[in-house]
Design a protein around this motif. Sequence first.
Motif, PDB file in Angstrom:
ATOM      1  N   ASN A 189      38.270  20.544   1.610  1.00 23.28           N
ATOM      2  CA  ASN A 189      36.840  21.307   1.466  1.00 23.28           C
ATOM      3  C   ASN A 189      36.580  21.383   0.051  1.00 23.28           C
ATOM      4  O   ASN A 189      37.356  21.733  -0.913  1.00 23.28           O
ATOM      5  CB  ASN A 189      37.273  22.734   1.778  1.00 23.28           C
ATOM      6  CG  ASN A 189      35.794  23.631   1.869  1.00 23.28           C
ATOM      7  OD1 ASN A 189      34.733  23.092   1.782  1.00 23.28           O
ATOM      8  ND2 ASN A 189      36.071  24.996   1.954  1.00 23.28           N
ATOM      9  N   ILE A 190      35.419  21.141  -0.538  1.00 21.44           N
ATOM     10  CA  ILE A 190      35.155  21.147  -2.096  1.00 21.44           C
ATOM     11  C   ILE A 190      34.139  22.221  -2.243  1.00 21.44           C
ATOM     12  O   ILE A 190      33.315  22.517  -1.381  1.00 21.44           O
ATOM     13  CB  ILE A 190      34.420  19.914  -2.392  1.00 21.44           C
ATOM     14  CG1 ILE A 190      35.551  18.829  -2.403  1.00 21.44           C
ATOM     15  CG2 ILE A 190      33.767  20.147  -3.742  1.00 21.44           C
ATOM     16  CD1 ILE A 190      35.043  17.571  -2.718  1.00 21.44           C
ATOM     17  N   GLY A 191      34.438  23.493  -3.189  1.00 24.05           N
ATOM     18  CA  GLY A 191      33.535  24.582  -3.506  1.00 24.05           C
ATOM     19  C   GLY A 191      32.603  24.016  -4.439  1.00 24.05           C
ATOM     20  O   GLY A 191      32.831  23.180  -5.447  1.00 24.05           O
ATOM     21  N   VAL A 192      31.505  24.630  -4.404  1.00 23.66           N
ATOM     22  CA  VAL A 192      30.264  24.480  -5.308  1.00 23.66           C
ATOM     23  C   VAL A 192      29.805  25.836  -5.814  1.00 23.66           C
ATOM     24  O   VAL A 192      29.525  26.653  -4.955  1.00 23.66           O
ATOM     25  CB  VAL A 192      29.109  23.624  -4.698  1.00 23.66           C
ATOM     26  CG1 VAL A 192      27.988  23.430  -5.751  1.00 23.66           C
ATOM     27  CG2 VAL A 192      29.499  22.210  -4.207  1.00 23.66           C
ATOM     28  N   ILE A 193      29.734  25.886  -7.160  1.00 24.17           N
ATOM     29  CA  ILE A 193      29.425  27.143  -7.710  1.00 24.17           C
ATOM     30  C   ILE A 193      28.038  26.709  -8.195  1.00 24.17           C
ATOM     31  O   ILE A 193      27.750  25.730  -9.105  1.00 24.17           O
ATOM     32  CB  ILE A 193      30.208  27.513  -8.922  1.00 24.17           C
ATOM     33  CG1 ILE A 193      31.382  27.996  -8.459  1.00 24.17           C
ATOM     34  CG2 ILE A 193      29.547  28.829  -9.708  1.00 24.17           C
ATOM     35  CD1 ILE A 193      32.605  28.379  -9.304  1.00 24.17           C
ATOM     36  N   ALA A 194      26.946  27.255  -7.745  1.00 23.12           N
ATOM     37  CA  ALA A 194      25.540  26.776  -8.274  1.00 23.12           C
ATOM     38  C   ALA A 194      24.622  28.090  -8.376  1.00 23.12           C
ATOM     39  O   ALA A 194      24.671  29.018  -7.545  1.00 23.12           O
ATOM     40  CB  ALA A 194      24.720  26.085  -7.208  1.00 23.12           C
ATOM     41  N   SER A 208      31.484  24.106   0.760  1.00 17.42           N
ATOM     42  CA  SER A 208      31.289  25.346   0.688  1.00 17.42           C
ATOM     43  C   SER A 208      30.443  25.558  -0.692  1.00 17.42           C
ATOM     44  O   SER A 208      31.099  25.403  -1.834  1.00 17.42           O
ATOM     45  CB  SER A 208      32.682  26.373   0.624  1.00 17.42           C
ATOM     46  OG  SER A 208      33.134  26.031   1.992  1.00 17.42           O
ATOM     47  N   VAL A 209      29.325  26.279  -0.338  1.00 23.04           N
ATOM     48  CA  VAL A 209      28.631  26.617  -1.549  1.00 23.04           C
ATOM     49  C   VAL A 209      28.737  28.231  -2.025  1.00 23.04           C
ATOM     50  O   VAL A 209      28.257  29.068  -1.157  1.00 23.04           O
ATOM     51  CB  VAL A 209      26.996  26.138  -1.436  1.00 23.04           C
ATOM     52  CG1 VAL A 209      26.043  26.718  -2.669  1.00 23.04           C
ATOM     53  CG2 VAL A 209      26.953  24.548  -1.266  1.00 23.04           C
ATOM     54  N   ALA A 210      29.020  28.443  -3.168  1.00 23.75           N
ATOM     55  CA  ALA A 210      28.933  29.860  -3.629  1.00 23.75           C
ATOM     56  C   ALA A 210      27.509  30.037  -4.510  1.00 23.75           C
ATOM     57  O   ALA A 210      27.924  29.692  -5.848  1.00 23.75           O
ATOM     58  CB  ALA A 210      30.125  30.239  -4.166  1.00 23.75           C
ATOM     59  N   ARG A 262      35.540  33.414  -4.564  1.00 23.30           N
ATOM     60  CA  ARG A 262      35.304  33.421  -3.151  1.00 23.30           C
ATOM     61  C   ARG A 262      35.379  31.887  -2.751  1.00 23.30           C
ATOM     62  O   ARG A 262      36.098  31.923  -1.476  1.00 23.30           O
ATOM     63  CB  ARG A 262      33.562  33.478  -2.796  1.00 23.30           C
ATOM     64  CG  ARG A 262      32.894  34.995  -2.937  1.00 23.30           C
ATOM     65  CD  ARG A 262      31.835  35.175  -2.393  1.00 23.30           C
ATOM     66  NE  ARG A 262      30.858  34.390  -3.007  1.00 23.30           N
ATOM     67  CZ  ARG A 262      30.115  34.450  -3.820  1.00 23.30           C
ATOM     68  NH1 ARG A 262      30.175  35.601  -4.591  1.00 23.30           N
ATOM     69  NH2 ARG A 262      29.051  33.658  -4.221  1.00 23.30           N
ATOM     70  N   LEU A 263      35.506  31.194  -3.415  1.00 25.48           N
ATOM     71  CA  LEU A 263      35.922  29.617  -3.075  1.00 25.48           C
ATOM     72  C   LEU A 263      37.188  29.558  -3.193  1.00 25.48           C
ATOM     73  O   LEU A 263      37.871  28.782  -2.198  1.00 25.48           O
ATOM     74  CB  LEU A 263      35.089  28.831  -4.035  1.00 25.48           C
ATOM     75  CG  LEU A 263      33.533  28.631  -3.854  1.00 25.48           C
ATOM     76  CD1 LEU A 263      32.922  27.737  -5.066  1.00 25.48           C
ATOM     77  CD2 LEU A 263      33.055  28.100  -2.771  1.00 25.48           C
ATOM     78  N   LEU A 264      37.924  29.800  -4.303  1.00 27.75           N
ATOM     79  CA  LEU A 264      39.336  29.879  -4.414  1.00 27.75           C
ATOM     80  C   LEU A 264      40.188  30.433  -3.232  1.00 27.75           C
ATOM     81  O   LEU A 264      41.097  30.040  -2.565  1.00 27.75           O
ATOM     82  CB  LEU A 264      39.989  30.302  -5.799  1.00 27.75           C
ATOM     83  CG  LEU A 264      39.482  29.418  -6.773  1.00 27.75           C
ATOM     84  CD1 LEU A 264      39.861  30.039  -8.245  1.00 27.75           C
ATOM     85  CD2 LEU A 264      40.011  27.899  -6.721  1.00 27.75           C
ATOM     86  N   GLU A 265      39.762  31.480  -2.586  1.00 26.27           N
ATOM     87  CA  GLU A 265      40.203  32.307  -1.480  1.00 26.27           C
ATOM     88  C   GLU A 265      40.004  31.241  -0.287  1.00 26.27           C
ATOM     89  O   GLU A 265      40.876  31.741   0.685  1.00 26.27           O
ATOM     90  CB  GLU A 265      39.356  33.451  -1.405  1.00 26.27           C
ATOM     91  CG  GLU A 265      39.913  34.762  -2.332  1.00 26.27           C
ATOM     92  CD  GLU A 265      39.118  35.841  -2.093  1.00 26.27           C
ATOM     93  OE1 GLU A 265      37.932  35.920  -1.228  1.00 26.27           O
ATOM     94  OE2 GLU A 265      39.450  36.884  -2.850  1.00 26.27           O
ATOM     95  N   ARG A 266      39.077  30.577  -0.243  1.00 26.85           N
ATOM     96  CA  ARG A 266      39.007  29.535   0.975  1.00 26.85           C
ATOM     97  C   ARG A 266      39.990  28.319   0.973  1.00 26.85           C
ATOM     98  O   ARG A 266      39.804  27.403   1.591  1.00 26.85           O
ATOM     99  CB  ARG A 266      37.534  29.141   1.150  1.00 26.85           C
ATOM    100  CG  ARG A 266      36.674  30.146   1.508  1.00 26.85           C
ATOM    101  CD  ARG A 266      35.113  29.683   1.441  1.00 26.85           C
ATOM    102  NE  ARG A 266      34.250  30.888   1.329  1.00 26.85           N
ATOM    103  CZ  ARG A 266      32.781  30.391   1.565  1.00 26.85           C
ATOM    104  NH1 ARG A 266      32.381  29.188   1.513  1.00 26.85           N
ATOM    105  NH2 ARG A 266      32.060  31.444   1.278  1.00 26.85           N
ATOM    106  N   SER A 267      40.646  28.382  -0.521  1.00 22.70           N
ATOM    107  CA  SER A 267      41.609  27.202  -0.508  1.00 22.70           C
ATOM    108  C   SER A 267      40.834  25.829  -0.747  1.00 22.70           C
ATOM    109  O   SER A 267      41.267  24.836  -0.397  1.00 22.70           O
ATOM    110  CB  SER A 267      42.742  27.197   0.544  1.00 22.70           C
ATOM    111  OG  SER A 267      43.499  28.434   0.494  1.00 22.70           O
ATOM    112  N   VAL A 268      39.756  25.715  -1.638  1.00 23.55           N
ATOM    113  CA  VAL A 268      39.006  24.519  -1.836  1.00 23.55           C
ATOM    114  C   VAL A 268      39.898  23.618  -2.667  1.00 23.55           C
ATOM    115  O   VAL A 268      40.706  24.109  -3.465  1.00 23.55           O
ATOM    116  CB  VAL A 268      37.886  24.859  -2.606  1.00 23.55           C
ATOM    117  CG1 VAL A 268      36.914  25.490  -1.691  1.00 23.55           C
ATOM    118  CG2 VAL A 268      38.183  25.486  -3.895  1.00 23.55           C
ATOM    119  N   ASP A 269      39.926  22.337  -2.388  1.00 24.35           N
ATOM    120  CA  ASP A 269      40.390  21.441  -3.184  1.00 24.35           C
ATOM    121  C   ASP A 269      40.127  21.198  -4.615  1.00 24.35           C
ATOM    122  O   ASP A 269      40.909  20.640  -5.319  1.00 24.35           O
ATOM    123  CB  ASP A 269      40.605  19.911  -2.223  1.00 24.35           C
ATOM    124  CG  ASP A 269      41.288  20.127  -0.975  1.00 24.35           C
ATOM    125  OD1 ASP A 269      42.311  21.050  -0.729  1.00 24.35           O
ATOM    126  OD2 ASP A 269      40.940  19.434  -0.041  1.00 24.35           O
TER     127      ASP A 269
END
Length: 352
Positions: free
Chosen positions: A75-80, A107-109, A125-132
Amino acid sequence: MGQSGPADVDQPGGGAVMRDVARVAGVSKQTVSRVLNDSPAVRPETRNRVLAAVAELGYLPNQAARTLTTGQTRNIGVIAYDVADFGPANVVQGIAFAAQEVGYTVSVAPMRSLGHMPVRDAATRLLERSVDGLITIAPHRDIAKALLDLPRKVPVVAVDDSLDPLVPVIAADQVEGSRRATEQLLHLGHRTVHHLAGPSGWIAAEQRREGWLAALTAAGAPIPAPLVGDWSAASGYELGRVLAADPEVTAVHAANDQMAVGLLRALYEAGRRVPEQVSVIGFDDIPEAAYTIPPLSTVRVNFGDIGRRCISVLVEQLRSGTTTARQQRPWLPTELVIRASTGRPPTAPDRP
């Protein structure tokens, strides 16, 4: 009774498990795992046999089991910031499509405001989801500064800019695009080109203004003071009324298409014909640009390609287990799109 690996319970409802795939493909479970995790240490013919067995059996790996095995959530997190805007929205779409192609979810934050805390909250929020890994769409200097304080638990790729030299940056060559747009108007015979600039602190606004200024300076043309808008059609309209009232104005380069649309209306209301009396060129090539009256000349940015490049760079870091130091920014080219809103000024002689 021996302990089964995580893969043997991938489908508790009675579906195929990894050992079934291994049996049909004639390989070990470890080889199946390597194929499913995109390991380069598998021969192409072996990979093809495993993928064929996966398709034949309808095998669906359980994400929780895969995470236990590989340590990755895929899962990849996106901060936008401002994901409803044309550019960021299309970058996010490009990220999502490219991620799907290589077996990742996104996952988009989104951030609704600028500043240090919104960036930290989004990252948390994204790191709590354990994004790679993380992709940051940071179009404003304040966001780029805030990103310096993020905990570097995972690889990061930035769109537009990063103040961290270890963070790879994927960006369009907006300076060159704006320079070419301005040069096009000068080539048509305009004495100078006025500029509707984007707001202070925005990286795109700075780069597009830089390109406009570079073209005028190189040509020895007069440099009028830029008028600063806020990216909206409303600001383009209000500033356009100022430009429309000046009979010396024959060419305008707007820093984005929305402001150009507002400018077109202001010129129409003032009785200034486009392009017979005033030429207009925008930036971004929004879908509506081809349907304004007249159709708007602009600079096209391939935002989807920016998103795809982000995934390519980030996944390469995840597979190699290393953080790629930024050696050189890979500028992605823009495209000058000429439509009916640009032409020669009223007094210009015909070119051969």
